[in-house]
Write a protein that holds these residues in place. Structure first.
Motif: not given
Lengths: 260, 260
Positions: A250, A252, A254-255, B166, B202-205
């Motif tokens: 993982y 942040d 990754y896309i 995460k 805590g993730t962006k997506h």
């Protein structure tokens, strides 16, 4: 995830016309698009537009003019596959063979000679399987053949055969169950692949149906998919699903990292 | 899918203020929204805003003024749960108990008396489990207790405890594996539930991560989810995943039918 970009297919009008008129540009365009979108293989399918080996070879050479990616030779005729293999610059993927043992006996030595991989559809002379057990039985026959010909498991992509949700709803659990069994057939495991778009045939919410089933199949071991790699929502879903399978670390972004 | 609407929670500022000022309107608003979005239960959580039984009861009564849905009492204190049970108009869901056997012995007779259901988090005194086996062991202890108290399996919602992708990426496969085992623990099977949003901490997506994991969990037996039911992309994904599990009959307008 191994993305096999499916757009260079004479089922689409632009590609059919390109083959008939020997116009390379539509093929180059689709090859560039799938490559830029992140494909790992470019599937080349001349459908019913031609049955001439020289046309298939011309398509492959046209693709190779604009992309370094290996080819997925989407054809099941031995004469055509044998004609196409020598012109592939990188070891290609043969899409596809079935549990037809006579044909496996004919093709596996050639596949091995070219270090090619192949998709093994788990169907046989009797047609498409109706349940997980029959899928597993056919997969077992294909796996026995790769052992006989000393082909590494990572050169085999088993395909549990995706059926349309709308018309064969009860097949989905059988497909998932079969896929989860396939992982255990060889050590190291072979790849598990599917032609995804078939699942949404005739439905109204195609993208949603495709990507939801993709996530569920990844949970059952899918690690390769034949799709239009430009479908960003599908690709994002598959990348995310692979994080949960712990196949990618993982991050942040990754896309965003994949899009680059 | 059983949707447990999570928005009536003092972790949100509007609800915290509503409790402190005894202003029913924010609670009514969130209750209406989750009801209209398609919730099956309304989760009521007063968090750290209060520890008074009368405040929890006031929240539940406020919700019941505007919605006929049963309540999910999101609290783990026996005195508070016991105070809230008699005022619930429909048998509620207790969210949650753990594999703490002394507490199960205290609460299960009361739960049975009110025909309530409960979420059984598969953690114990030692904390959250680190692998599928420990989750299964704790689930087994909870299942043994419902048998002892003659509570029907469909009144138990086992929660495999979702961890953040995460920070604990390797937990996802353990969670999926545990969920798929839970289905086999009772006959008929108990429900399998999770608090989904924890996975995207805590993730962006966040939305993508939540709904992708939801599809993968449905493939492993999840049939209830604590979430904001207004997240249409999540709900659409879950509805689609359930079609693949053959739990709902496919219709072209399955999404539109749910929205009505």
């Amino acid at each position: 995830m191994i993305f096999i970009g499916e757009r260079i297919n004479a089922g689409f009008k632009d590609i059919k016309r390109a083959i008939q008129e020997k116009d390379p540009e539509p093929i180059r365009k689709r090859a560039r698009e799938q490559t830029e979108a992140g494909a790992d293989y470019l599937d080349v399918n001349m459908g019913t537009a031609s049955n001439k080996p020289e046309d298939l070879c011309w398509m492959i050479e046209t693709v190779q003019e604009v992309s370094d990616l290996p080819i997925s030779i989407d054809n099941n005729k031995p004469t055509l596959i044998k004609a196409a293999l020598p012109i592939c610059r990188k070891p290609p993927l043969i899409n596809s063979l079935t549990a037809d043992e006579a044909k496996l006996d004919e093709m596996l030595p050639v596949i091995k000679e070219y270090d090619a991989s192949f998709i093994g559809l788990v169907m046989d002379e009797a047609g498409s399987p109706k349940d997980a057990n029959k899928r597993g039985e056919n997969a077992g026959r294909i796996v026995a053949k790769i052992m006989e010909y000393d082909i590494e498991p990572d050169h085999l992509f088993l395909d549990p055969i995706v059926m349309p949700l709308k018309f064969m709803q009860e097949q989905a659990v059988e497909i998932m169950s079969a896929a989860s069994q396939f992982r255990l057939f060889t050590d190291p495991p072979c790849h598990i692949v599917c032609g995804l778009s078939n699942v949404s045939n005739g439905t109204k919410h195609k993208g949603l149906i495709n990507r939801t089933f993709a996530a569920m199949l990844v949970a059952n071991g899918l690690d390769a998919v034949i799709c239009d790699v430009r479908d960003e929502e599908l690709v994002d879903t598959v990348l995310t699903a692979e994080l949960f399978m712990n196949k990618q670390i993982y991050a942040d972004s990754y896309i965003e990292a994949f899009r680059k």
